[in-house]
Design a protein around this motif. Structure first.
Motif, PDB file in Angstrom:
ATOM      1  N   HIS A 252      -4.630  -2.869   4.695  1.00 34.93           N
ATOM      2  CA  HIS A 252      -4.793  -3.362   5.831  1.00 34.93           C
ATOM      3  C   HIS A 252      -2.959  -3.321   6.477  1.00 34.93           C
ATOM      4  O   HIS A 252      -3.023  -3.754   7.522  1.00 34.93           O
ATOM      5  N   ALA A 253      -2.135  -3.173   5.588  1.00 44.03           N
ATOM      6  CA  ALA A 253      -0.802  -3.684   5.641  1.00 44.03           C
ATOM      7  C   ALA A 253      -0.085  -3.226   6.244  1.00 44.03           C
ATOM      8  O   ALA A 253       0.886  -2.470   6.334  1.00 44.03           O
ATOM      9  N   VAL A 254      -0.356  -1.242   5.924  1.00 48.02           N
ATOM     10  CA  VAL A 254      -0.049   0.595   6.315  1.00 48.02           C
ATOM     11  C   VAL A 254      -1.078   0.814   6.918  1.00 48.02           C
ATOM     12  O   VAL A 254      -1.753   0.741   7.006  1.00 48.02           O
ATOM     13  N   GLY A 255       0.230   1.743   7.304  1.00 52.03           N
ATOM     14  CA  GLY A 255      -0.903   3.051   8.717  1.00 52.03           C
ATOM     15  C   GLY A 255      -1.325   3.449   8.163  1.00 52.03           C
ATOM     16  O   GLY A 255      -1.324   3.933   6.797  1.00 52.03           O
ATOM     17  N   PRO A 256      -1.908   4.488   8.808  1.00 53.24           N
ATOM     18  CA  PRO A 256      -3.153   6.007   7.709  1.00 53.24           C
ATOM     19  C   PRO A 256      -2.703   6.620   7.570  1.00 53.24           C
ATOM     20  O   PRO A 256      -1.353   7.326   8.134  1.00 53.24           O
TER      21      PRO A 256
END
Length: 262
Positions: A252-256
């Motif tokens: 949830h803390a990082v972009g795709p």
């Protein structure tokens, strides 16, 4: 023995892959007494898998949409224990028409069913068991969630139901806080459970998750989620309520990422 002498009610056990089964197993290992619930055609499955816990336990019939069955379970636990330390809400369902790309096609009866089972029932559980929880000093109500901050492929109205669940948890935390009851959600990363298999196209999300998560993610291992649930049941988090604890390897803390494989 994090949960020594705790008395817990655990819903949502169908197989050994169920997060709820992992919670029940770990809670027993940590000293808790546990009672499971099941209903309908799944009741026999719950009874069968209950025998595989470290200590076999009773299974009570509970359809969370039926007030009469809630009352019956409350009466059973009243006679059995007289009080209650924790409740796990591990119940979610949406008709197939409301999943797998059916967002615009689903009609209110399908949507209403998803909302009642997946969100409103959380409030119904909290309301029904609040007197027993109060007798133990407040206790803890924990629900299972999935990140609803974005629109996921195939999740459709279940995603909306999870957003509603999160709102319900905040208001339930507000209203039960006066009696000392903590209300929290655990947002798990995708796991290969029976519930996940019922969502057409869910593998598009779960297959990529291990590569997105900074800590990695094992879609076959529900114990990391169960550990957090048990911590919330314990006395070690006395001032945490209205919270959503994410157990997803940090995805949830990082972009795709454009990467879909190592």
């Amino acid at each position: 023995m994090l949960l020594e002498n705790k008395r817990l009610l655990v819903t949502g056990v169908l197989t050994e892959k169920s997060i709820a089964w992992q919670v029940a197993r770990l809670a027993q290992e940590q000293g808790a007494e546990v009672v499971l619930t099941g209903f309908g055609r799944g009741l026999r499955l719950t009874e069968r898998v209950a025998a595989r816990l470290p200590r076999p336990t009773d299974v009570l019939e509970l359809d969370v949409t039926r007030e009469d069955q809630l009352d019956t379970v409350v009466a059973d636990l009243e006679g059995r224990w007289g009080e209650l330390d924790g409740v796990l809400h591990a119940v979610a369902h949406a008709p197939r028409a409301a999943l797998g790309g059916g967002f615009l096609d689903a009609r209110w009866p399908e949507v209403a069913s998803a909302m009642e089972v997946s969100a409103y029932s959380f409030v119904a559980l909290g309301r029904a068991f609040s007197p027993l929880l109060a007798r133990s000093g407040g206790g803890s109500v924990v629900g299972l969630d999935f990140d609803s901050s974005v629109a996921w492929h195939a999740y459709d109205w279940m995603g909306v139901a999870k957003t509603t669940l999160e709102g319900c948890a905040r208001y339930l935390a507000r209203d039960l806080g006066g009696q000392g009851t903590r209300v929290n959600l655990v947002a798990a990363g995708p796991l290969r459970t029976a519930a996940a298999r019922a969502i057409p196209g869910a593998e598009a999300v779960s297959d990529a998750w291990p590569y997105r998560a900074p800590l990695g993610w094992d879609v076959h291992d529900g114990e990391p989620v169960a550990r957090v649930v048990c911590a919330l049941f314990s006395d070690w988090m006395p001032a945490v309520t209205g919270e959503i604890v994410r157990v997803d390897g940090g995805a949830h803390a990082v972009g795709p990422s454009t990467a879909t494989s190592p």
